[in-house]
Design an enzyme around this catalytic site. Structure first.
Site, PDB file in Angstrom:
ATOM      1  CE  LYS A 250      -3.509   2.490   2.569  1.00 32.65           C
ATOM      2  NZ  LYS A 250      -4.527   2.423   3.629  1.00 32.65           N
TER       3      LYS A 250
ATOM      4  CE  LYS B  37      -6.102   1.934  -0.289  1.00 34.84           C
ATOM      5  NZ  LYS B  37      -6.496   1.959   1.097  1.00 34.84           N
TER       6      LYS B  37
HETATM    7  C1  PBG Z   1      -6.783   3.784   5.575  1.00 36.73           C
HETATM    8  C2  PBG Z   1      -7.362   3.501   4.246  1.00 36.73           C
HETATM    9  C3  PBG Z   1      -7.305   4.386   3.167  1.00 36.73           C
HETATM   10  C4  PBG Z   1      -7.967   3.774   2.124  1.00 36.73           C
HETATM   11  C5  PBG Z   1      -8.429   2.526   2.561  1.00 36.73           C
HETATM   12  N1  PBG Z   1      -8.027   2.374   3.902  1.00 36.73           N
HETATM   13  C6  PBG Z   1      -6.768   5.753   3.058  1.00 36.73           C
HETATM   14  C7  PBG Z   1      -5.482   6.076   3.637  1.00 36.73           C
HETATM   15  O1  PBG Z   1      -4.588   5.220   3.743  1.00 36.73           O
HETATM   16  O2  PBG Z   1      -5.349   7.221   4.017  1.00 36.73           O
HETATM   17  C8  PBG Z   1      -8.136   4.416   0.787  1.00 36.73           C
HETATM   18  C9  PBG Z   1      -9.143   3.863  -0.122  1.00 36.73           C
HETATM   19  C10 PBG Z   1      -9.543   4.774  -1.213  1.00 36.73           C
HETATM   20  O3  PBG Z   1      -8.953   5.846  -1.449  1.00 36.73           O
HETATM   21  O4  PBG Z   1     -10.519   4.416  -1.890  1.00 36.73           O
HETATM   22  N2  PBG Z   1      -6.694   2.760   6.460  1.00 36.73           N
END
Ligand code: PBG
Length: 331
Positions: free
Chosen positions: A201, A255
């Site tokens: 991520k 992601k």
């Molecule tokens: C945070 C989380 C995020 C997303 C899913 N879980 C955002 C972040 O890391 O700030 C993003 C998903 C999206 O943008 O659709 N635990």
């Protein structure tokens, strides 16, 4: 230039009509490739549209069962849940994440009551519950603490499993949390609760609308670069995946999606494990903005981007376009 295989070989023969294109397609899209992320809000009878995610709303728990039925009717196998915790319940220690009666747990139960045949994937991370918007506990300097956070996440995952979650999905990027969560699930008898690790991520600019949706955008101080990955790094993603698999992840995720298709393909080729991509909120918003500006045809943009994940080797995609895409595929 000589053309050694021409005219013996004409690639266009395989594109000459719809039937042969269908027959030769290397990747296929199916509603069962989709995981639909849903946002849950407090109250009852509520639908709250999210301005930066046009077409996406938060739903109160009493309305979430109907969304599950809609998904099941479309052939979508699994929902991903994210709560917008009321601001008075957000604290530095994120204790609401451990409340067995929190929005997340009530939403899981509502779905299992109304539509037991659909899978429920839950987000394991503290950002919807912290007063500072980070995914973990922070020390006095604002640094996100690793091991202390893992402990809370493990407890959070157990609370979600007890409420009926089928897949817990840690999205926090702490080191070692897959192992502690797997051990705790086994200890508590949740042997069939699976883990989808947000293994690779990235610290991305594409998460803005999501942070609006869960109400953490205005709260977040600084960025998440001390725990989420640097967009420059591909090899490191393979190391992250290897570690999460060794710790007991059943499936891994990359992601965001489109800007990291190379990572999806490398993970799938290297490990051959179920590999998911998250087409995140900023990607959804980009497609909607392009369609609204007349830069492309919406349905075609949706299907082409989803197909690219399948071509890259993804087992499936988390996407806010899931119901629209499933309707197009079922068309
Ligand atoms: C945070 C989380 C995020 C997303 C899913 N879980 C955002 C972040 O890391 O700030 C993003 C998903 C999206 O943008 O659709 N635990």
């Amino acid at each position: 230039m000589s053309q050694p295989n021409f005219p013996a070989m004409r690639m266009r023969r395989g594109r000459a009509s719809p039937w042969i294109r269908a027959m030769l397609a290397e990747a296929r899209l199916h509603p069962s490739d989709l995981i639909w992320p849903l946002f849950v809000c407090a109250g009852s009878g509520c639908e709250e549209p999210i301005a930066s995610l046009p077409g996406v709303s938060r739903w109160s728990v009493d309305r979430i069962g109907a969304k599950a039925k809609e998904a099941a009717a479309l052939g979508i196998p699994c929902l991903a849940l994210f709560p917008n915790t009321p601001s008075d319940l957000r604290t530095d220690d994120a204790r609401e994440a451990l409340n067995p009666d929190n929005l997340m747990c009530r939403a899981i139960k509502a779905i299992k009551d109304s539509c037991p045949e659909i899978g429920v994937l839950t987000d394991v991370a503290l950002d919807p519950y912290t007063a500072h918007g980070h995914d973990g506990l922070v020390d006095a300097s604002g640094y996100v603490l690793n091991d202390e956070t893992s402990e809370v996440l493990t407890h959070q995952a157990l609370v979600q499993a007890a409420a009926g979650a089928d897949i817990v999905a840690p999205s926090d990027m702490m080191d070692g949390r897959i192992g502690t969560i797997r051990a705790a699930l086994e200890r508590e008898g949740h042997v069939n609760v699976a883990i989808m690790a947000y293994a690779a991520k990235y610290a991305s600019a594409f998460y803005g609308p999501f942070r609006d949706a869960v109400g953490s955008r205005g709260l977040l101080k600084g960025d998440k670069k001390t725990y989420q990955m640097d967009p420059a790094n591909g090899q490191e993603a393979l190391r992250e995946v290897a570690l999460d698999l060794a710790e007991g992840a059943d499936m891994v995720m990359v992601k965001p999606g489109l800007p990291y298709l190379d990572v999806v393909a490398r993970v799938r080729d290297r490990f051959g494990v179920p590999t998911f991509a998250y087409q995140v909120s900023g990607e959804y918003a980009m497609i909607e903005a392009a369609a609204a500006a007349g830069a492309g045809e919406r349905d075609a943009l949706i299907l082409e981007t989803l197909m690219s994940f399948k071509r890259a080797g993804a087992s499936g995609v988390l996407t806010y376009h899931a119901p629209d895409a499933a309707r197009l595929m079922n068309g």
